[in-house]
Structures are given as structure tokens and as C-alpha cells.
Design a protein around this motif. Structure first.
Motif, PDB file in Angstrom:
ATOM      1  N   THR A 189     -25.193 -53.168 -27.519  1.00 55.18           N
ATOM      2  CA  THR A 189     -25.482 -52.409 -26.302  1.00 55.18           C
ATOM      3  C   THR A 189     -26.446 -53.135 -25.375  1.00 55.18           C
ATOM      4  O   THR A 189     -26.793 -52.604 -24.318  1.00 55.18           O
ATOM      5  CB  THR A 189     -26.081 -51.042 -26.665  1.00 55.18           C
ATOM      6  N   THR A 209     -13.914 -47.420 -14.642  1.00 54.33           N
ATOM      7  CA  THR A 209     -14.711 -46.194 -14.783  1.00 54.33           C
ATOM      8  C   THR A 209     -16.133 -46.487 -15.225  1.00 54.33           C
ATOM      9  O   THR A 209     -16.917 -45.560 -15.417  1.00 54.33           O
ATOM     10  CB  THR A 209     -14.046 -45.251 -15.800  1.00 54.33           C
ATOM     11  N   GLU A 268     -19.340 -47.139 -17.388  1.00 56.22           N
ATOM     12  CA  GLU A 268     -19.784 -46.641 -18.691  1.00 56.22           C
ATOM     13  C   GLU A 268     -19.918 -45.119 -18.652  1.00 56.22           C
ATOM     14  O   GLU A 268     -20.895 -44.545 -19.138  1.00 56.22           O
ATOM     15  CB  GLU A 268     -21.088 -47.315 -19.074  1.00 56.22           C
ATOM     16  N   THR A 269     -18.923 -44.464 -18.051  1.00 58.10           N
ATOM     17  CA  THR A 269     -18.941 -43.009 -17.928  1.00 58.10           C
ATOM     18  C   THR A 269     -18.001 -42.322 -18.901  1.00 58.10           C
ATOM     19  O   THR A 269     -18.004 -41.105 -18.989  1.00 58.10           O
ATOM     20  CB  THR A 269     -18.562 -42.592 -16.495  1.00 58.10           C
ATOM     21  N   ARG A 270     -17.174 -43.094 -19.590  1.00 57.29           N
ATOM     22  CA  ARG A 270     -16.220 -42.523 -20.527  1.00 57.29           C
ATOM     23  C   ARG A 270     -16.326 -43.197 -21.887  1.00 57.29           C
ATOM     24  O   ARG A 270     -16.874 -44.298 -22.008  1.00 57.29           O
ATOM     25  CB  ARG A 270     -14.781 -42.670 -19.995  1.00 57.29           C
ATOM     26  N   PHE A 271     -15.790 -42.528 -22.908  1.00 57.67           N
ATOM     27  CA  PHE A 271     -15.772 -43.093 -24.254  1.00 57.67           C
ATOM     28  C   PHE A 271     -14.804 -44.276 -24.288  1.00 57.67           C
ATOM     29  O   PHE A 271     -13.731 -44.206 -23.687  1.00 57.67           O
ATOM     30  CB  PHE A 271     -15.330 -42.017 -25.254  1.00 57.67           C
ATOM     31  N   ILE A 287     -19.385 -45.291 -22.829  1.00 64.98           N
ATOM     32  CA  ILE A 287     -20.548 -44.429 -22.565  1.00 64.98           C
ATOM     33  C   ILE A 287     -21.603 -44.576 -23.658  1.00 64.98           C
ATOM     34  O   ILE A 287     -22.785 -44.285 -23.450  1.00 64.98           O
ATOM     35  CB  ILE A 287     -20.096 -42.960 -22.426  1.00 64.98           C
ATOM     36  N   LEU A 288     -21.167 -45.053 -24.831  1.00 67.84           N
ATOM     37  CA  LEU A 288     -22.112 -45.263 -25.930  1.00 67.84           C
ATOM     38  C   LEU A 288     -23.112 -46.369 -25.616  1.00 67.84           C
ATOM     39  O   LEU A 288     -24.150 -46.478 -26.275  1.00 67.84           O
ATOM     40  CB  LEU A 288     -21.348 -45.606 -27.211  1.00 67.84           C
ATOM     41  N   GLN A 289     -22.815 -47.195 -24.603  1.00 69.43           N
ATOM     42  CA  GLN A 289     -23.758 -48.238 -24.216  1.00 69.43           C
ATOM     43  C   GLN A 289     -25.084 -47.651 -23.747  1.00 69.43           C
ATOM     44  O   GLN A 289     -26.112 -48.328 -23.783  1.00 69.43           O
ATOM     45  CB  GLN A 289     -23.152 -49.091 -23.085  1.00 69.43           C
ATOM     46  N   ASN A 290     -25.060 -46.416 -23.305  1.00 72.44           N
ATOM     47  CA  ASN A 290     -26.288 -45.776 -22.824  1.00 72.44           C
ATOM     48  C   ASN A 290     -27.284 -45.495 -23.944  1.00 72.44           C
ATOM     49  O   ASN A 290     -28.414 -45.084 -23.687  1.00 72.44           O
ATOM     50  CB  ASN A 290     -25.956 -44.476 -22.092  1.00 72.44           C
TER      51      ASN A 290
END
Length: 275
Positions: A114, A143, A145-148, A151-154
Motif C-alpha cells: 500500500t 475509478t 482507489e474508490t472501489r474494491f 480501495i484497500l490502499q487507503n
């Protein structure tokens, strides 16, 4: 009322192929070997993935007194090789039959996967998003990093908190390398130097993280009211400018550290003693 099927909608063009852009048939106009950098990055990361996967599932040759592989420390399973004085905590009982490395590698690997630099590296190297500057990515839409699963990068900031105690334990392991095979202090071998270089690079990479820089001074409104944190923020900022180099150097050093322990534990070499 008329019946029948509707004609298909024309595919909406985006990016460099948008109708508002110049009608250029070529995907890009670069004539240099732009693909070399992402290909090299992908090859380097793939090599580490293959090596670390092999070592993680090997469940053998990870301890040669006084050295313990950073892939297996701290050892949390009951099936760990006894390490005198080392971080061998049998938190998981006999029900865990797999390699103990799988219990701990999730934290440093999650931190690296990440990491802001590694995102750029594998986005370009593996997902071609984009593969290089001024080269359009092959995906029809973006999209972020707003979707699976992206998004796990957050979760990077949380992996940073988990990476700190791991780095602390590896520091403890490095201190223990100043013992000999009989656990007497006052020893220094080639492995000690390798471990020292590795832990310096591990800490430099960890502290150069963008999350670390933000934690130290990212939310301060008045640096003049926090001179100590401002000074620390400046130091971390200088490290952050070398984040890419430190990411690769620490990746190589941790693999080299593990490989050296493997050679010792398998009996392939002996540890040259410096004093």
C-alpha cells in the motif's frame, strides 16, 4: 407501436481517444524505449514475490544461531524452531500447521503493497495504469482507489502503525547478532554487518513513508508553535525525497538477509567471524 431491438450505443471514447482531442490514430508519439522502466520494475517485483513466496512456505532453514530470518521474526507459532533469546512467542498453538512466516509477513508486506511508491511501481508495471508518461492506459475507465480492491490502499496509514513494532523487533534481532553460536556476547560476523545494513535501510524506508511525514507534521497549522515537530518533519521530508531508492534498497536488503540465514541454516556456508 414499433417493435424491435434498439441499436447498440456507440462506445464512449475517453482519455486520449476522446472526441474533443486531436484525431491521432497512434496511441502515443513516443519513440524512446518507454516500456523499459515499467518492464524492469515488474521484473524486480516479480522476482521478489517468487523468492519471498518460496521462503515463506518453506518453513525451514530460517534460524542459524544467532541469526533469525526477518521473514520469520517474530515467530508466533508453536512449531517455530527454538530461538534462545530471540522473539519466539508461541501465541498460536499446535493447530497452526503452516509456516510461521505467514503469520507475520502480512504486516510488512501490507505496508509495502500500500506504499505510495509501490503503488506507482505496480500500477505501471503490472496494470499499465498508465505504463509511462504520455502513454495512454489500455483501460476504458478509471475509478482510482474508490472501489474494491484498490480501495484497500487507503489502509496504508494503519499498516504504517503495524510496521513500526515489526521494525523494532528486527532491531532487537540485529542486536542479538552480536552474540556467537554459543550465545556469548562480543561476536561480530559477516551476518552482523548484513543485519546492520538491513535494519538501517528498513528504518530509513519506514520513516521516509508519506504517512510518517503526515503524522509528524501534516496536520500542524503553525510550525512556529511546534519547533520540535517542525524539525522532525523536515528530516522526514528529506528522507521522503529518497523514498523510491530506499524502497528498493530495503527490499533487496531484507531478501539478502533472509538468503544469508538460509545459506547458514542449510549448511551451505559458515559465518566468517570479524572479531
Amino acid at each position: 407501436m414499433a417493435t424491435g431491438t434498439r441499436p447498440p450505443r456507440p462506445r464512449q471514447l475517453t482519455g486520449v481517444h476522446d472526441t474533443s482531442r486531436a484525431a491521432i490514430a497512434a496511441r502515443h508519439l513516443r519513440t524512446d524505449r518507454w516500456w523499459l522502466a515499467p518492464a524492469t520494475t515488474a521484473a524486480g517485483l516479480l522476482a521478489f514475490i517468487v523468492y519471498s513466496t518460496w521462503r515463506a512456505f518453506a518453513n525451514a532453514d530460517y534460524y542459524a544461531a544467532p541469526y533469525v530470518s526477518p521473514f520469520y521474526s517474530p515467530c508466533l507459532a508453536e512449531n517455530c524452531v527454538p530461538m534462545k533469546g530471540g522473539p519466539n512467542w508461541e501465541i498460536f498453538g499446535s493447530w497452526w500447521g503452516l509456516s510461521p512466516a505467514l503469520l507475520i509477513l502480512i504486516f510488512p508486506l501490507g505496508f509495502r503493497l500500500t506504499c505510495y511508491y509501490y503503488r506507482k511501481a505496480y500500477y505501471r508495471g503490472f496494470w499499465a495504469s498508465p505504463p509511462a508518461c504520455a502513454v495512454a492506459e489500455p483501460h476504458g475507465s478509471y475509478t482510482g482507489e474508490t472501489r474494491f480492491p484498490l480501495i484497500l490502499q487507503n489502509a496504508h496509514r494503519y499498516f504504517f502503525y503495524l510496521a513500526l513494532p515489526v521494525a523494532g523487533i528486527l532491531t532487537y534481532d540485529t542486536v542479538l547478532t552480536f552474540r556467537d553460536s554459543t550465545y556469548a556476547w562480543g561476536h561480530m560476523g559477516l551476518g552482523t554487518l548484513i543485519f546492520l545494513v538491513n535494519i538501517v535501510l528498513i528504518w530509513a524506508y519506514t520513516l521516509s513513508c508519506h504517512s510518517c511525514r503526515h503524522v509528524i507534521g501534516g496536520r500542524l497549522r503553525h510550525f512556529s508553535k511546534h519547533p520540535v515537530r517542525y524539525r522532525l518533519w523536515g528530516w522526514v521530508g528529506r528522507l521522503n525525497a529518497r523514498h523510491m531508492q530506499l524502497a528498493w534498497a530495503s527490499l533487496i536488503s531484507v531478501a539478502l538477509c533472509d538468503f544469508y540465514v538460509y545459506l547458514l541454516a542449510s549448511g551451505a556456508i559458515t559465518d566468517p567471524r570479524i572479531f
